[in-house]
Design a protein around this motif. Structure first.
Motif, PDB file in Angstrom:
ATOM      1  N   GLU A  50      24.343  -4.368   0.748  1.00 43.32           N
ATOM      2  CA  GLU A  50      24.033  -4.233  -0.689  1.00 43.32           C
ATOM      3  C   GLU A  50      24.715  -3.007  -0.388  1.00 43.32           C
ATOM      4  OE1 GLU A  50      20.529  -5.494  -3.105  1.00 43.32           O
ATOM      5  OE2 GLU A  50      20.331  -7.353  -1.511  1.00 43.32           O
ATOM      6  N   LYS A  68      28.049  -7.869  -1.979  1.00 46.97           N
ATOM      7  CA  LYS A  68      26.659  -8.219  -0.293  1.00 46.97           C
ATOM      8  C   LYS A  68      27.324  -9.154   0.533  1.00 46.97           C
ATOM      9  CE  LYS A  68      22.733  -9.260  -3.727  1.00 46.97           C
ATOM     10  NZ  LYS A  68      23.410  -9.472  -4.457  1.00 46.97           N
ATOM     11  N   MET A  84      27.896 -20.326   4.027  1.00 46.55           N
ATOM     12  CA  MET A  84      26.766 -19.508   3.995  1.00 46.55           C
ATOM     13  C   MET A  84      24.824 -20.352   3.700  1.00 46.55           C
ATOM     14  SD  MET A  84      24.981 -16.616   5.411  1.00 46.55           S
ATOM     15  CE  MET A  84      23.834 -15.726   5.691  1.00 46.55           C
ATOM     16  N   ASN A 112      22.197 -17.530  -1.598  1.00 46.27           N
ATOM     17  CA  ASN A 112      22.713 -16.475  -0.685  1.00 46.27           C
ATOM     18  C   ASN A 112      21.589 -15.747  -0.823  1.00 46.27           C
ATOM     19  OD1 ASN A 112      24.400 -18.403   0.044  1.00 46.27           O
ATOM     20  ND2 ASN A 112      26.623 -17.098  -0.371  1.00 46.27           N
ATOM     21  N   TYR A 128      26.279 -10.827   4.408  1.00 42.38           N
ATOM     22  CA  TYR A 128      25.756 -10.999   5.382  1.00 42.38           C
ATOM     23  C   TYR A 128      25.878 -10.761   6.881  1.00 42.38           C
ATOM     24  CZ  TYR A 128      23.469 -12.943   1.138  1.00 42.38           C
ATOM     25  OH  TYR A 128      23.419 -12.742  -0.357  1.00 42.38           O
ATOM     26  N   LEU A 147      18.783 -15.486   1.701  1.00 39.14           N
ATOM     27  CA  LEU A 147      18.203 -15.113   2.617  1.00 39.14           C
ATOM     28  C   LEU A 147      18.765 -13.086   2.887  1.00 39.14           C
ATOM     29  CD1 LEU A 147      20.988 -17.957   4.569  1.00 39.14           C
ATOM     30  CD2 LEU A 147      18.184 -17.330   4.817  1.00 39.14           C
ATOM     31  N   PRO A 148      18.484 -13.209   4.019  1.00 40.36           N
ATOM     32  CA  PRO A 148      17.289 -13.728   5.182  1.00 40.36           C
ATOM     33  C   PRO A 148      15.463 -13.487   4.783  1.00 40.36           C
ATOM     34  CG  PRO A 148      17.976 -11.015   5.993  1.00 40.36           C
ATOM     35  CD  PRO A 148      19.039 -11.254   4.780  1.00 40.36           C
ATOM     36  N   GLN A 178      29.131 -12.887  -1.011  1.00 38.17           N
ATOM     37  CA  GLN A 178      27.969 -13.106  -1.447  1.00 38.17           C
ATOM     38  C   GLN A 178      27.821 -14.272  -1.588  1.00 38.17           C
ATOM     39  OE1 GLN A 178      30.772 -10.657  -2.360  1.00 38.17           O
ATOM     40  NE2 GLN A 178      30.266 -11.179  -4.633  1.00 38.17           N
ATOM     41  N   LEU A 219      20.042 -11.432  11.789  1.00 41.13           N
ATOM     42  CA  LEU A 219      20.227 -11.132   9.843  1.00 41.13           C
ATOM     43  C   LEU A 219      20.722 -10.494   9.580  1.00 41.13           C
ATOM     44  CD1 LEU A 219      22.721 -12.858   7.992  1.00 41.13           C
ATOM     45  CD2 LEU A 219      20.533 -14.498   7.614  1.00 41.13           C
ATOM     46  N   ARG A 254      21.141  -8.836   5.191  1.00 32.54           N
ATOM     47  CA  ARG A 254      21.952  -8.371   4.506  1.00 32.54           C
ATOM     48  C   ARG A 254      22.491  -6.512   3.544  1.00 32.54           C
ATOM     49  NH1 ARG A 254      18.326 -10.806   0.200  1.00 32.54           N
ATOM     50  NH2 ARG A 254      17.713  -8.070  -0.343  1.00 32.54           N
TER      51      ARG A 254
END
Length: 556
Positions: A342, A365, A388, A442, A367, A445-446, A383, A338, A340
């Motif tokens: 940005e 963002k 999620m 959210n 994921y 995460l991760p 995001q 996983l 993320r």
């Protein structure tokens, strides 16, 4: 006959011995079921403030609780202490009936306890020199990074040096998503065998930038280790073999695998000239897969109108996605990651020049769930994705990679009904509804590797406490004005208090509360009624022990 809400230690002992379940016939239950209520009667109710400490930085207990790890004061060696158990200091504390031996108590008995307590609880087992004198004096161990492997037999540490290294032109050519707005360092990962007290293996990563604080850029699943290079925007995959050595598997990011990398670079050397300012760098492997997934997602829309809207989103955000960076990742299992993504932060972003910046692009963002072996993007969430958020709520333990020697896991919304209720109430408190709640929750995460303490006294099913000042997440906390109270979850009976020292500076003298720079960090033993609090004031560190004592009585 005793009842379900009994607080009697003898009743809890009977339940553990006879497999008795309150309100039901005696049936076979997991061993930890009977240990849970047992901890309500044996609590760390005595606080000893300002305990004499060694010249070292305490880090954490091993997963089995047998050893305490600490960094030497010069941050070039690892000190390992053998934990002796709470019973070893019962004679020292037998005369203490109050809840706290304060730092202001200078009686001979209190001074004797402070001086003897650490040495009675811990015996130094090893001092492992990780950085030799021949190395540069700039090499120091990172005090906020440590990861256990193989059920605590090995611990992975890292030393860092550098800070004034500039990117090379070759790096721009090899890594299309290069994040050059960061200082570069030399990293050396040290794999320490705690059973033998020696260094098992080392791994050097030079001229790189890796976020190490709280294990941010390193993730572990079983024997697989993933290291995110924020500078190169790639993920190094390693494996711990049976002999305690770190074996490099391959690098994922700019290319799908090492074979792809060799073939593409060989082709570039044959067809392109030397890199200059006019050279067009291609998309990285990850970016190509992400953009292709979003495009196919748009084409698969059920209606023509929806298809046009999704294609509009794709073309509008193509440049934004192309410039995004991996800021955090974690292994879901040995085959899935996983990530993320940005928005790249810069002094003059393209959106500002074009006048298109808005609330969506400002906090944009993505994921991304990626399959390593198939080199395939499985799905992508935004995001403020509610799906999620529901995954975080219902499968939190899967993200935490919960596998430990402990008899239960840290409380989460997926394994504890009380924690889930608190989590749901927090989500309902956002004025923007479920979408705003998702945008706020959210980004957790991760989840960083091994950042939650699985101890009984933070179990939401057993105790009720203020999670603003103490929680299973291993992060520094603000120091409250009052002691931290732990109450029985069912009966609301006060079980014990955690007393912390308060600074006597102008903040308190003028009634302004605590200094916001005064923080506390907790080191929990995995199963004994004992934990350590380390308070950081402006100019000093204070060590407090919170421990079980038979003679200490908790006043309501």
């Amino acid at each position: 006959m005793f009842t379900k809400n009994s607080q009697n230690l003898q009743h809890h002992l009977w339940a553990r011995e006879t497999n008795w379940r309150f309100g039901h016939h005696p049936v076979a239950q997991p061993a930890h079921y009977y240990k849970r209520n047992f901890y309500k009667s044996i609590t760390p109710r005595l606080t000893i403030q300002n305990v004499d400490k060694p010249l070292a930085f305490l880090r954490k207990f091993t997963p089995d609780g047998s050893m305490l790890l600490a960094f030497a004061y010069e941050q070039r060696a690892l000190e390992v202490y053998q934990y002796q158990g709470v019973g070893r200091v019962a004679h020292l504390l037998s005369s203490q009936k109050s809840e706290c031996i304060t730092a202001a108590d200078h009686s001979l008995d209190s001074l004797h306890i402070r001086q003897q307590l650490f040495n009675a609880l811990f015996k130094k087992k090893y001092t492992i020199q990780l950085i030799n004198a021949s190395w540069s004096t700039r090499h120091v161990l990172d005090r906020e990074f440590s990861i256990f492997l193989e059920n605590g037999r090995y611990v992975l540490l890292v030393s860092v040096a550098g800070g004034a290294i500039l990117p090379s032109y070759q790096a721009y050519q090899e890594y299309p998503d290069l994040f050059d707005d960061a200082n570069l360092y030399d990293y050396t990962f040290h794999l320490v065998d705690l059973h033998k007290g020696c260094i098992s293996d080392t791994l050097r990563m030079e001229h790189d930038f890796i976020v190490l604080s709280h294990n941010h850029s390193v993730s572990v699943y079983g024997r697989t280790i993933a290291i995110l290079s924020t500078y190169r925007q790639c993920i190094e995959l390693l494996e711990l073999d049976m002999e305690g050595k770190l074996q490099r598997l391959y690098t994922v990011g700019p290319y799908g695998s090492n074979l792809d990398r060799d073939q593409i670079l060989a082709h570039q050397q044959m067809t392109t000239s030397t890199l200059d300012h006019t050279h067009s760098v291609p998309l990285s492997h990850f970016k190509q897969k992400i953009l292709a997934f979003i495009y196919n997602w748009a084409l698969e829309a059920p209606t023509e109108c929806e298809r046009k809207e999704k294609l509009k989103f794709f073309y509008k955000n193509f440049g934004l996605v192309e410039r995004m960076l991996i800021m955090k990742m974690q292994l879901i299992d040995s085959e899935h990651i996983l990530m993320r993504y940005e928005k790249r932060q810069s002094q003059m972003p393209l959106e500002m020049l074009e006048g298109t910046v808005d609330s969506v692009t400002k906090n944009f963002k993505l994921y991304v769930f990626y399959n390593i072996t198939e080199q395939k993007v499985l799905t992508i969430f935004g995001q403020n994705s509610v799906n999620m958020l529901l995954m975080l709520r219902n499968f939190c333990d899967e993200f935490r990679n919960v596998r430990s020697l402990y008899s239960w896991h840290a409380s989460s919304p997926s394994n504890n009904v009380y924690f889930r209720e608190s989590f749901d109430n927090d989500l309902k408190s956002f004025p923007g509804g479920i979408r705003e709640a998702a945008a706020r929750a959210n980004p957790t995460l991760p989840i960083s590797a091994q950042n939650f303490s699985a101890i009984p006294y933070l179990d939401y099913s057993l105790f009720n406490y203020d999670h603003r000042f103490i929680s299973a997440l291993e992060r520094p906390r603000l120091i409250g004005m009052e002691p931290i109270r732990f109450r029985d979850r069912i009966t609301n009976i006060l079980k014990f208090r955690v007393h912390l020292e308060h600074s006597s500076d102008t903040w308190q003298e003028y009634g302004m509360g605590t200094n916001p720079r005064d923080l506390v960090t907790f080191i929990f033993h995995p199963y004994e009624p004992f934990f350590i609090s380390i308070q950081k004031f402006i100019s000093r560190y204070v060590l407090n022990f919170h421990i079980y004592n038979t003679n200490t009585k908790v006043e309501p």
